[in-house]
Design an enzyme around this catalytic site. Sequence first.
Site, PDB file in Angstrom:
ATOM      1  N   LYS A 190      52.219  57.313  48.567  1.00 55.74           N
ATOM      2  CA  LYS A 190      53.310  57.212  49.548  1.00 55.74           C
ATOM      3  C   LYS A 190      54.404  56.355  48.902  1.00 55.74           C
ATOM      4  O   LYS A 190      54.328  55.124  48.887  1.00 55.74           O
ATOM      5  CB  LYS A 190      52.780  56.560  50.830  1.00 55.74           C
ATOM      6  CG  LYS A 190      53.489  56.948  52.108  1.00 55.74           C
ATOM      7  CD  LYS A 190      54.953  56.636  52.145  1.00 55.74           C
ATOM      8  CE  LYS A 190      55.247  55.199  52.477  1.00 55.74           C
ATOM      9  NZ  LYS A 190      56.708  54.874  52.356  1.00 55.74           N
ATOM     10  N   GLU A 265      49.857  43.544  45.709  1.00 57.78           N
ATOM     11  CA  GLU A 265      50.822  42.889  44.815  1.00 57.78           C
ATOM     12  C   GLU A 265      52.081  42.642  45.620  1.00 57.78           C
ATOM     13  O   GLU A 265      52.802  43.584  45.970  1.00 57.78           O
ATOM     14  CB  GLU A 265      51.114  43.773  43.602  1.00 57.78           C
ATOM     15  CG  GLU A 265      49.964  43.760  42.611  1.00 57.78           C
ATOM     16  CD  GLU A 265      50.246  44.549  41.350  1.00 57.78           C
ATOM     17  OE1 GLU A 265      49.291  44.781  40.606  1.00 57.78           O
ATOM     18  OE2 GLU A 265      51.406  44.944  41.136  1.00 57.78           O
ATOM     19  N   CYS A 299      59.807  41.453  41.408  1.00 56.44           N
ATOM     20  CA  CYS A 299      58.845  40.515  42.003  1.00 56.44           C
ATOM     21  C   CYS A 299      58.611  39.309  41.106  1.00 56.44           C
ATOM     22  O   CYS A 299      58.346  38.218  41.585  1.00 56.44           O
ATOM     23  CB  CYS A 299      57.534  41.222  42.263  1.00 56.44           C
ATOM     24  SG  CYS A 299      56.857  41.984  40.795  1.00 56.44           S
ATOM     25  N   GLU A 396      62.218  34.715  49.732  1.00 55.96           N
ATOM     26  CA  GLU A 396      62.448  35.670  48.649  1.00 55.96           C
ATOM     27  C   GLU A 396      63.723  36.458  48.964  1.00 55.96           C
ATOM     28  O   GLU A 396      63.756  37.240  49.908  1.00 55.96           O
ATOM     29  CB  GLU A 396      61.260  36.638  48.517  1.00 55.96           C
ATOM     30  CG  GLU A 396      61.374  37.533  47.304  1.00 55.96           C
ATOM     31  CD  GLU A 396      60.290  38.610  47.222  1.00 55.96           C
ATOM     32  OE1 GLU A 396      59.943  39.221  48.260  1.00 55.96           O
ATOM     33  OE2 GLU A 396      59.808  38.864  46.107  1.00 55.96           O
TER      34      GLU A 396
HETATM   35  P1  NAD Z   1      58.001  46.855  51.630  1.00 56.99           P
HETATM   36  O1  NAD Z   1      56.777  46.041  51.873  1.00 56.99           O
HETATM   37  O2  NAD Z   1      59.038  46.902  52.675  1.00 56.99           O
HETATM   38  O3  NAD Z   1      57.624  48.372  51.338  1.00 56.99           O
HETATM   39  C1  NAD Z   1      56.730  48.732  50.313  1.00 56.99           C
HETATM   40  C2  NAD Z   1      56.049  50.030  50.698  1.00 56.99           C
HETATM   41  O4  NAD Z   1      55.238  49.811  51.839  1.00 56.99           O
HETATM   42  C3  NAD Z   1      57.016  51.171  51.066  1.00 56.99           C
HETATM   43  O5  NAD Z   1      56.520  52.383  50.548  1.00 56.99           O
HETATM   44  C4  NAD Z   1      56.960  51.159  52.578  1.00 56.99           C
HETATM   45  O6  NAD Z   1      57.259  52.398  53.166  1.00 56.99           O
HETATM   46  C5  NAD Z   1      55.515  50.801  52.812  1.00 56.99           C
HETATM   47  N1  NAD Z   1      55.210  50.236  54.135  1.00 56.99           N
HETATM   48  C6  NAD Z   1      56.022  49.514  54.943  1.00 56.99           C
HETATM   49  N2  NAD Z   1      55.368  49.216  56.086  1.00 56.99           N
HETATM   50  C7  NAD Z   1      54.121  49.739  55.984  1.00 56.99           C
HETATM   51  C8  NAD Z   1      52.988  49.758  56.835  1.00 56.99           C
HETATM   52  N3  NAD Z   1      52.984  49.183  58.026  1.00 56.99           N
HETATM   53  N4  NAD Z   1      51.880  50.393  56.402  1.00 56.99           N
HETATM   54  C9  NAD Z   1      51.842  50.973  55.180  1.00 56.99           C
HETATM   55  N5  NAD Z   1      52.891  51.006  54.346  1.00 56.99           N
HETATM   56  C10 NAD Z   1      54.018  50.380  54.734  1.00 56.99           C
HETATM   57  O7  NAD Z   1      58.584  46.337  50.245  1.00 56.99           O
HETATM   58  P2  NAD Z   1      59.952  46.783  49.556  1.00 56.99           P
HETATM   59  O8  NAD Z   1      61.073  46.144  50.297  1.00 56.99           O
HETATM   60  O9  NAD Z   1      59.930  48.252  49.354  1.00 56.99           O
HETATM   61  O10 NAD Z   1      59.796  46.111  48.111  1.00 56.99           O
HETATM   62  C11 NAD Z   1      60.182  44.822  47.778  1.00 56.99           C
HETATM   63  C12 NAD Z   1      59.000  43.873  47.808  1.00 56.99           C
HETATM   64  O11 NAD Z   1      58.003  44.286  46.883  1.00 56.99           O
HETATM   65  C13 NAD Z   1      59.375  42.461  47.392  1.00 56.99           C
HETATM   66  O12 NAD Z   1      58.766  41.545  48.253  1.00 56.99           O
HETATM   67  C14 NAD Z   1      58.767  42.340  45.990  1.00 56.99           C
HETATM   68  O13 NAD Z   1      58.488  41.035  45.575  1.00 56.99           O
HETATM   69  C15 NAD Z   1      57.546  43.167  46.131  1.00 56.99           C
HETATM   70  N6  NAD Z   1      57.061  43.586  44.814  1.00 56.99           N
HETATM   71  C16 NAD Z   1      55.919  42.991  44.317  1.00 56.99           C
HETATM   72  C17 NAD Z   1      55.440  43.330  43.053  1.00 56.99           C
HETATM   73  C18 NAD Z   1      54.221  42.669  42.481  1.00 56.99           C
HETATM   74  O14 NAD Z   1      53.691  43.175  41.499  1.00 56.99           O
HETATM   75  N7  NAD Z   1      53.735  41.571  43.031  1.00 56.99           N
HETATM   76  C19 NAD Z   1      56.124  44.294  42.309  1.00 56.99           C
HETATM   77  C20 NAD Z   1      57.280  44.874  42.837  1.00 56.99           C
HETATM   78  C21 NAD Z   1      57.716  44.513  44.110  1.00 56.99           C
END
Ligand code: NAD
Length: 503
Positions: A190, A265, A299, A396
């Site tokens: 997804k 992550e 991240c 963040e």
């Molecule tokens: P997000 O959590 O909003 O979304 C990530 C994914 O989760 C998307 O595909 C979204 O549709 C899905 N999602 C959202 N709500 C959900 C739910 N209730 N159930 C299942 N899936 C759901 O994150 P974002 O804004 O897309 O990305 C940015 C974030 O990702 C930042 O916090 C960043 O630090 C983090 N990030 C972490 C790493 C790491 O390796 N630690 C790497 C890249 C990004």
Amino acid sequence: MTVLDDNLGKLATFLEPFRDIGIRNRIAGQDVAGSEGVFQSTSPVDKSVICDVARGGAQDIDAAARAAADAFAEWRDMPATRRREILHAVADAIETRAEEIALCECWDTGQAVRFMSKAALRGAENFRYFADQVVQARDGQHLRSPSLMNVTTRVPIGPVGVITPWNTPFMLSTWKIAPALAAGCTVVHKPAEASPLTARLLVEIAEQAGLPPGVLNTVNGFGEEAGKALCEHPAIRAIAFVGESRTGSLITRQGADTLKRNHLELGGKNPVIVFEDADLDRALDAVIFMIYSINGERCTSSSRLLVQDSIREAFEAKLAERVNAIRVGHPLDPATEVGPLISEEHYRKVTSYFDIAREDGATVAAGGEKIGEAGYFVRPTLFTNATNQMRIAREEIFGPVLTSIPFSTEDAALQIANDTAYGLTAYLWTNDLTRALRFTDRLEAGMIWVNSENVRHLPTPFGGVKASGIGRDGGDWSFEFYMEQKHIGFATGAHQIPRLGVQ
Ligand code: NAD
């Protein structure tokens, strides 16, 4: 013709197939419309519509999970050498289409092409690296006891869900999907709703390279619909998730009834600590690179600069000068260092911190402004005179925004570095070896680099502590997540078995 014009021309060709039919879900090797209709994907460069995207929901996830379950036995039981061949073929095909992936990714996400061309190739490397681990992935141990020959083996856990975010979506998707496939799992992916283009390219490339239908399925849609349904689906054995910390909590909650194994992550507010004895020119380059590359939407970005009092003024002055000189522009222009932010919502969030910083008493030493109205462009920003209690130091921001905080002693630096909800990465700049040993031992972070920016090496463990996540990727750690350990004891003789019910 400039390189930008040339890239725009190529992009138009690459987007052509999506214009009429949009991006559909890919389930069991078939294109399928979303059961919830469509949503539109827009480019952050000029807010124009790229194409329609299938809006998947519980029904689509169910079809994809069934397809992944149906494909599982054949993929699991395929000779490892054949699986290795297929995954190498996927890597080859990614390399062949690296330019298409990079340009589409830039248009979809706003990331600058100078970084994204490498991200596509890193995606290929992820497939190659894990392809080479396939043959030994099932190897176990021989643990002999007096009456038994005990052996262990590892078996793939089953169909898994992979949920990815919008920053560097192609690289991150391959980072999760390649080890899952190498382990022998089948996948329902997804992708983030804000960046669906390259996930579509990935499944297309993988199938063309020989991945059997149903081994990788892609369902687009929103987190609270498709994402939630994936976490709740009983046929899905584990969820590999990359995204925000608060979404990580939801993933855990949603998977509770089906006892999901989750790998999370999550976010970060990572410190880079610069001591007066460091190589300050190299430290300056690394500080700038680790927050302003990839639009700061990273991240592992070092979003908190902890700088020693004695060098602070000079270091911040040089920093501000360089930050003001960072080239913001069209992501397809190779000269561009920072492109537009991913979406209107994120743009509003990032720019809101410009006022928050001022209200909290910090100084805007560079940037702090939006650029034009055409897209989601902001000036690379530096806040100084900040304390670690301010929101700009605690939350963040996930944009090209750096908060500089002074410290006087090593103890104070450590206290500030660890005074955060997160614990993904930390970066330390010092030429004092014993200090580096002491300090890294006490830093609360999953990954630490000393006198270096983040240089990823695939066999090393990747992951965070505290609110930055649970679990590790990389090397054999990835297989620990996607596989189950199995113990089998073989009797080596007629050892005495306790006898019940015998008179
Ligand atoms: P997000 O959590 O909003 O979304 C990530 C994914 O989760 C998307 O595909 C979204 O549709 C899905 N999602 C959202 N709500 C959900 C739910 N209730 N159930 C299942 N899936 C759901 O994150 P974002 O804004 O897309 O990305 C940015 C974030 O990702 C930042 O916090 C960043 O630090 C983090 N990030 C972490 C790493 C790491 O390796 N630690 C790497 C890249 C990004």
